[in-house]
Design an enzyme around this catalytic site. Structure first.
Site, PDB file in Angstrom:
ATOM      1  N   ARG A  45       0.870  -1.181   0.000  1.00  0.00           N
ATOM      2  CA  ARG A  45       0.000   0.000   0.000  1.00  0.00           C
ATOM      3  C   ARG A  45       0.904   1.227   0.000  1.00  0.00           C
ATOM      4  NH1 ARG A  45       2.587   1.836   3.611  1.00  0.00           N
ATOM      5  NH2 ARG A  45       1.107   3.547   3.702  1.00  0.00           N
ATOM      6  N   GLY A  46       0.302   2.403  -0.105  1.00  0.00           N
ATOM      7  CA  GLY A  46       1.087   3.626  -0.255  1.00  0.00           C
ATOM      8  C   GLY A  46       1.142   3.946  -1.737  1.00  0.00           C
ATOM      9  N   ALA A  47       0.899   5.225  -2.078  1.00  0.00           N
ATOM     10  CA  ALA A  47       0.694   5.605  -3.484  1.00  0.00           C
ATOM     11  C   ALA A  47       1.836   5.175  -4.414  1.00  0.00           C
ATOM     12  CB  ALA A  47       0.437   7.112  -3.561  1.00  0.00           C
ATOM     13  N   ARG A  88      -7.384   0.154  -6.859  1.00  0.00           N
ATOM     14  CA  ARG A  88      -7.656   1.209  -5.872  1.00  0.00           C
ATOM     15  C   ARG A  88      -7.810   2.531  -6.639  1.00  0.00           C
ATOM     16  NH1 ARG A  88      -4.130   1.312  -0.560  1.00  0.00           N
ATOM     17  NH2 ARG A  88      -6.040   2.311   0.194  1.00  0.00           N
ATOM     18  N   GLN A 193      -1.731   2.202   9.922  1.00  0.00           N
ATOM     19  CA  GLN A 193      -0.437   2.322   9.211  1.00  0.00           C
ATOM     20  C   GLN A 193       0.589   3.069  10.062  1.00  0.00           C
ATOM     21  OE1 GLN A 193      -3.422   2.914   7.858  1.00  0.00           O
ATOM     22  NE2 GLN A 193      -3.497   2.485   5.675  1.00  0.00           N
ATOM     23  N   ASP A 234      -1.780  11.049  -1.831  1.00  0.00           N
ATOM     24  CA  ASP A 234      -2.225  10.059  -2.823  1.00  0.00           C
ATOM     25  C   ASP A 234      -2.577  10.708  -4.153  1.00  0.00           C
ATOM     26  OD1 ASP A 234      -2.803   8.770  -0.043  1.00  0.00           O
ATOM     27  OD2 ASP A 234      -2.587   7.175  -1.534  1.00  0.00           O
ATOM     28  N   ASN A 244      -5.094  12.502   1.045  1.00  0.00           N
ATOM     29  CA  ASN A 244      -4.177  11.622   1.791  1.00  0.00           C
ATOM     30  C   ASN A 244      -5.017  10.828   2.785  1.00  0.00           C
ATOM     31  OD1 ASN A 244      -1.434  10.700   2.310  1.00  0.00           O
ATOM     32  ND2 ASN A 244      -1.611  11.698   4.284  1.00  0.00           N
ATOM     33  N   LYS A 245      -4.374   9.962   3.516  1.00  0.00           N
ATOM     34  CA  LYS A 245      -5.065   9.058   4.446  1.00  0.00           C
ATOM     35  C   LYS A 245      -6.095   9.777   5.314  1.00  0.00           C
ATOM     36  CE  LYS A 245      -4.860   5.574   4.621  1.00  0.00           C
ATOM     37  NZ  LYS A 245      -5.884   4.759   3.890  1.00  0.00           N
TER      38      LYS A 245
HETATM   39  O1  MRU Z   1      -4.368   3.226   2.263  1.00  0.00           O
HETATM   40  P1  MRU Z   1      -2.887   3.433   2.139  1.00  0.00           P
HETATM   41  O2  MRU Z   1      -2.094   2.817   3.240  1.00  0.00           O
HETATM   42  O3  MRU Z   1      -2.388   3.028   0.770  1.00  0.00           O
HETATM   43  O4  MRU Z   1      -2.702   5.000   2.249  1.00  0.00           O
HETATM   44  C1  MRU Z   1      -1.413   5.536   2.165  1.00  0.00           C
HETATM   45  C2  MRU Z   1      -1.354   6.991   2.348  1.00  0.00           C
HETATM   46  O5  MRU Z   1      -2.342   7.663   2.521  1.00  0.00           O
HETATM   47  C3  MRU Z   1       0.001   7.626   2.224  1.00  0.00           C
HETATM   48  O6  MRU Z   1       0.119   8.732   3.056  1.00  0.00           O
HETATM   49  C4  MRU Z   1       0.207   8.074   0.771  1.00  0.00           C
HETATM   50  O7  MRU Z   1      -0.068   7.032  -0.110  1.00  0.00           O
HETATM   51  C5  MRU Z   1       1.575   8.576   0.526  1.00  0.00           C
HETATM   52  S1  MRU Z   1       2.790   7.296   0.541  1.00  0.00           S
HETATM   53  C6  MRU Z   1       4.276   7.966   0.144  1.00  0.00           C
END
Ligand code: MRU
Length: 341
Positions: A45-47, A88, A193, A234, A244-245
């Site tokens: 996970r993470g963009a 996603r 996370q 994201d 973002n999250k």
């Molecule tokens: O749902 P996730 O864990 O994929 O969400 C991740 C985030 O919101 C991060 O802050 C974002 O992707 C930046 S990662 C460098």
């Protein structure tokens, strides 16, 4: 030393982030469908990391495909791209890497040549990401002062990228410059996370980190104990509004109230000039079990109505600066994102 994702020639291996911090287990994908499932199920996970995974999923489908007709090969691979694009919806990096791979698929060469080029491109996307994150770190480090306590939300670190991280990359770069930085990691309900991943990876690097639950952020800010906030992103719309999250928006409002600088660190691939503002960003709704259960334990009564938006929008006016590998946009509310594109 751990890695987030690795290309193994005819498979892709990724650290299973669902199991951290209790277990350090690698998850192997041998088909693009397994990669798609790994993205949807949060193995990775993470963009930036899901963008890399999608590129590797396409390369995997290519190297394993047995069709010899180039047109058929291309047609099947474009279907693979569609499948990975549906995993996603919010992080634009996913579509950015898929488009990079599509450009190669659509170029008119033979099957063997395409296989080699797609594999090379996927590996390049991973390697470039680490270089980009180091550049983000360099551009952002000057905003952190020796002795700062920096709050972060979710995980925008090595685990969310090819390595080094974006928001955590800025913190790492400041630490490499010899500054003493302490991090406050917000737990990041519902998927944790912050506690499971950010606290884990900072401890691995011996960067001092204190874990708090999300609802403690205002308490610490009001006491003057938070000097800066830095998060990842994201998708950043043309006007600077940032997805973002979930919970990031709340921190931004609190930071504004307490006059604490609020930074977003992200690669150019997270910037989306085609989306005018935050209202136009699709927010992923995830399954209700992420809220009703914590690590398999039920914490909500059966039958209760539950919502689980995975992201929120922080308006550009709450952001002090957006830090990218190509430069910093200070006060994005005035300028949008044009200056670094
Ligand atoms: O749902 P996730 O864990 O994929 O969400 C991740 C985030 O919101 C991060 O802050 C974002 O992707 C930046 S990662 C460098």
């Amino acid at each position: 030393m751990y890695y987030t994702i690795r290309w193994d020639g005819d498979s892709v291996s990724m650290l299973d982030q669902r199991l951290l911090p209790a277990h350090e287990v690698y998850h192997t994908c041998t088909s693009h469908l397994e990669v798609a499932a790994a993205i949807t199920d949060m193995v990775i996970r993470g963009a930036p990391a899901i963008g890399i995974a999608a590129a590797m999923g396409i390369a995997l489908a290519a190297v394993r495909m047995t069709v010899s007709n180039a047109d058929e090969f291309r047609k099947e691979l474009l279907q693979v791209c569609d499948t990975l694009g549906k995993t996603r919806p919010t992080a634009v990096n996913l579509f950015w890497t898929i488009n990079r791979m599509k450009k190669i698929i659509e170029s008119g060469t033979g099957v063997q040549d395409l296989k080699a080029r797609l594999e090379k491109e996927a590996v390049a996307i991973l390697e470039e990401d680490v270089t980009i994150n180091r550049a983000i770190g360099r551009n952002g480090a000057r905003y952190l002062a020796d002795g700062d306590v920096v709050m972060t939300h979710c995980n925008a670190g090595a685990l969310a990228t090819g390595g080094y991280g974006t928001a955590l990359g800025v913190i790492r770069a400041a630490v490499e410059d010899g500054k003493k930085i302490q991090v406050i990691a917000c737990e990041t309900r519902p998927y944790l996370q912050g506690s499971r991943l950010t606290a884990w990876e900072l401890l691995q690097d011996r960067i001092p980190v204190t874990l708090i639950t999300d609802n403690m952020a205002g308490y610490f800010m009001r006491q003057g104990l938070v000097k800066k906030v830095i998060v990842g992103a994201d998708r950043i719309a043309a006007n600077g509004d940032t997805a973002n999250k979930i919970g990031t928006y709340t921190h931004s409002v609190l930071a504004k109230e307490h006059r604490i600088p609020f930074f977003v660190a992200a690669p150019i691939s997270t910037l989306d000039p085609n989306t005018p503002n935050g209202d136009a960003i699709v927010i992923e709704e995830r399954g209700i079990d992420e809220v009703a259960y914590i690590m398999g334990t039920q914490i909500a009564p059966e039958g209760v109505f539950i919502k689980n938006p995975a992201f929120d929008i922080t308006p550009a006016q709450n952001i002090s600066a957006i830090i990218t590998e190509k430069g910093v946009i200070e006060s994005p509310r005035d300028k949008g994102i044009k200056s670094v594109l």
